[in-house]
Write an enzyme that holds these catalytic residues in place. Structure first.
Site, PDB file in Angstrom:
ATOM      1  N   SER A   1     -19.094  20.035  -4.491  1.00  0.00           N
ATOM      2  CA  SER A   1     -20.116  20.649  -3.637  1.00  0.00           C
ATOM      3  C   SER A   1     -20.967  19.533  -3.056  1.00  0.00           C
ATOM      4  CB  SER A   1     -20.987  21.568  -4.505  1.00  0.00           C
ATOM      5  OG  SER A   1     -22.166  21.951  -3.833  1.00  0.00           O
TER       6      SER A   1
ATOM      7  N   TYR B   1     -25.680  23.833 -12.228  1.00  0.00           N
ATOM      8  CA  TYR B   1     -24.693  23.697 -11.147  1.00  0.00           C
ATOM      9  C   TYR B   1     -24.633  22.253 -10.653  1.00  0.00           C
ATOM     10  CZ  TYR B   1     -22.239  25.080  -6.824  1.00  0.00           C
ATOM     11  OH  TYR B   1     -21.326  25.224  -5.798  1.00  0.00           O
TER      12      TYR B   1
HETATM   13  P1  NAD Z   1     -16.741  33.167  -5.250  1.00  0.00           P
HETATM   14  O1  NAD Z   1     -17.722  33.794  -6.175  1.00  0.00           O
HETATM   15  O2  NAD Z   1     -16.381  33.843  -3.985  1.00  0.00           O
HETATM   16  O3  NAD Z   1     -15.427  32.819  -6.012  1.00  0.00           O
HETATM   17  C1  NAD Z   1     -15.441  32.277  -7.309  1.00  0.00           C
HETATM   18  C2  NAD Z   1     -14.063  32.409  -7.874  1.00  0.00           C
HETATM   19  O4  NAD Z   1     -14.096  31.947  -9.219  1.00  0.00           O
HETATM   20  C3  NAD Z   1     -13.584  33.864  -7.913  1.00  0.00           C
HETATM   21  O5  NAD Z   1     -12.214  33.883  -7.580  1.00  0.00           O
HETATM   22  C4  NAD Z   1     -13.793  34.264  -9.359  1.00  0.00           C
HETATM   23  O6  NAD Z   1     -12.873  35.246  -9.773  1.00  0.00           O
HETATM   24  C5  NAD Z   1     -13.528  32.945 -10.028  1.00  0.00           C
HETATM   25  N1  NAD Z   1     -14.085  32.884 -11.364  1.00  0.00           N
HETATM   26  C6  NAD Z   1     -15.377  33.042 -11.750  1.00  0.00           C
HETATM   27  N2  NAD Z   1     -15.464  32.967 -13.085  1.00  0.00           N
HETATM   28  C7  NAD Z   1     -14.216  32.750 -13.554  1.00  0.00           C
HETATM   29  C8  NAD Z   1     -13.663  32.584 -14.833  1.00  0.00           C
HETATM   30  N3  NAD Z   1     -14.405  32.638 -15.943  1.00  0.00           N
HETATM   31  N4  NAD Z   1     -12.328  32.384 -14.933  1.00  0.00           N
HETATM   32  C9  NAD Z   1     -11.537  32.355 -13.845  1.00  0.00           C
HETATM   33  N5  NAD Z   1     -12.009  32.500 -12.591  1.00  0.00           N
HETATM   34  C10 NAD Z   1     -13.340  32.695 -12.454  1.00  0.00           C
HETATM   35  O7  NAD Z   1     -17.315  31.693  -4.965  1.00  0.00           O
HETATM   36  P2  NAD Z   1     -16.953  30.584  -3.872  1.00  0.00           P
HETATM   37  O8  NAD Z   1     -18.160  30.405  -3.027  1.00  0.00           O
HETATM   38  O9  NAD Z   1     -15.645  30.865  -3.247  1.00  0.00           O
HETATM   39  O10 NAD Z   1     -16.875  29.299  -4.805  1.00  0.00           O
HETATM   40  C11 NAD Z   1     -15.658  28.670  -5.130  1.00  0.00           C
HETATM   41  C12 NAD Z   1     -15.940  27.230  -5.523  1.00  0.00           C
HETATM   42  O11 NAD Z   1     -16.517  26.543  -4.408  1.00  0.00           O
HETATM   43  C13 NAD Z   1     -16.932  27.087  -6.680  1.00  0.00           C
HETATM   44  O12 NAD Z   1     -16.545  26.022  -7.522  1.00  0.00           O
HETATM   45  C14 NAD Z   1     -18.224  26.736  -5.960  1.00  0.00           C
HETATM   46  O13 NAD Z   1     -19.101  26.015  -6.767  1.00  0.00           O
HETATM   47  C15 NAD Z   1     -17.691  25.898  -4.808  1.00  0.00           C
HETATM   48  N6  NAD Z   1     -18.624  25.777  -3.668  1.00  0.00           N
HETATM   49  C16 NAD Z   1     -18.993  26.880  -2.969  1.00  0.00           C
HETATM   50  C17 NAD Z   1     -19.862  26.720  -1.900  1.00  0.00           C
HETATM   51  C18 NAD Z   1     -20.301  27.877  -1.067  1.00  0.00           C
HETATM   52  O14 NAD Z   1     -21.214  27.693  -0.243  1.00  0.00           O
HETATM   53  N7  NAD Z   1     -19.709  29.034  -1.199  1.00  0.00           N
HETATM   54  C19 NAD Z   1     -20.352  25.466  -1.567  1.00  0.00           C
HETATM   55  C20 NAD Z   1     -19.953  24.372  -2.316  1.00  0.00           C
HETATM   56  C21 NAD Z   1     -19.075  24.539  -3.374  1.00  0.00           C
END
Ligand code: NAD
Length: 264
Positions: A146, A159
């Site tokens: 991130s 985080y």
């Molecule tokens: P999201 O909530 O849409 O998806 C999260 C995913 O993780 C889902 O598929 C969920 O089922 C899975 N998950 C959660 N807990 C779990 C567990 N215990 N076991 C297995 N799977 C699990 O979130 P997102 O925004 O798509 O985030 C995905 C990644 O991207 C994360 O690591 C997040 O930190 C990173 N990220 C997101 C953003 C953003 O702005 N959305 C920015 C930077 C980084």
């Protein structure tokens, strides 16, 4: 060059039934990779999602449940996927959760859960996948960090700690795999409008005492000079680049997809 450059490759994407992980799974399957879709939920919808992604992309996509908060389950996920598909070529550590709270009030159980899912899971999956990649003489590990792996924001202690940790793990993995045709890199997205981000809007509104539109413009995108969310397709495309031969010498580094956030 073929339009399915990842044909024959087997890709594991943790946390891929939603958001960025689903975007990555779709991007890799569309380029020909077989994909092990994952979440901990194990619902009919998850299996149906894998079937619809397979129909859409013409690739072998199967849902393999595993709880990324549990180290043993992380390890079993890689073993099960390798058994189902015949090995592992690409590992994308994407599963992640968020919680927003000042440090004194931060629930201890939530701290532990965030560190387990956002950081420890990548250690466990990598530990099992790396020897499998070495056996094949090729591999790609992509950790979804991130902008918070490079910078900090208040109220996101667990985080930010986990994401800085995964950037460190990325560098160590790259060094241990160097010279073996296996790379490891981290992608550092800025804000991508996914369910994870949507879920933190109410808490951020409360912390800052501002309405939704103001929080999006002045808090979330305050540090994203483009003033646009990144998209899951853009993150998926960046993963595909890192899996390509063009990226064979890109290793141990971070790629920001953050609209200029970390240039500020
Ligand atoms: P999201 O909530 O849409 O998806 C999260 C995913 O993780 C889902 O598929 C969920 O089922 C899975 N998950 C959660 N807990 C779990 C567990 N215990 N076991 C297995 N799977 C699990 O979130 P997102 O925004 O798509 O985030 C995905 C990644 O991207 C994360 O690591 C997040 O930190 C990173 N990220 C997101 C953003 C953003 O702005 N959305 C920015 C930077 C980084």
């Amino acid at each position: 060059m073929t339009d399915r450059p990842l044909s024959g490759k087997i890709a594991l994407v943790t946390g891929s039934n939603s958001g960025i992980g689903l975007g990555i799974a779709r991007s890799l399957a569309a380029r020909g990779a077989a994909v092990a879709l994952n979440s901990f939920t194990d619902r009919k919808e998850d299996h149906d999602l894998a079937a619809s992604l397979a129909a859409e992309t013409g690739s072998d996509v199967r849902y393999i449940p595993a709880d990324m908060s549990d180290g043993a389950d992380c390890r079993r996920y890689v073993e099960k996927a390798a058994e189902a598909f015949g090995g592992v070529d690409i590992l994308v550590n994407n599963a992640g959760i968020q919680h927003v709270s000042p440090i004194p009030d931060f629930p201890v159980a939530m701290w532990d859960r965030i560190i387990a899912i956002n950081l420890n899971s990548a250690f466990h999956t990598t530990a099992i996948a790396l020897p499998m990649m070495r056996a094949k003489g090729w591999g790609r590990i992509v950790n979804i960090a991130s902008a918070h792996g490079l910078t900090a924001s208040p109220f996101k202690s667990a985080y930010v700690a986990a994401k800085h940790g995964i950037v460190g793990l990325t560098k160590v993995t790259a060094l241990e795999a160097a010279g073996q045709h296996i790379t490891c890199n981290a992608i550092c997205p800025g804000y991508v409008l996914t369910p994870l981000v949507e879920a933190q809007i109410p808490a951020t509104m409360k912390e800052y005492g501002k309405d939704r539109e103001t929080v999006i413009r002045d808090v979330m995108l305050a540090r994203q000079p483009s003033k646009e969310f990144a998209t899951v397709e853009q993150i998926g495309g960046t993963v595909a680049f890192l899996c390509s031969e063009d990226a064979a010498q890109v290793t141990g580094t971070t790629i920001s997809v953050d609209g200029g956030w970390t240039a500020l």
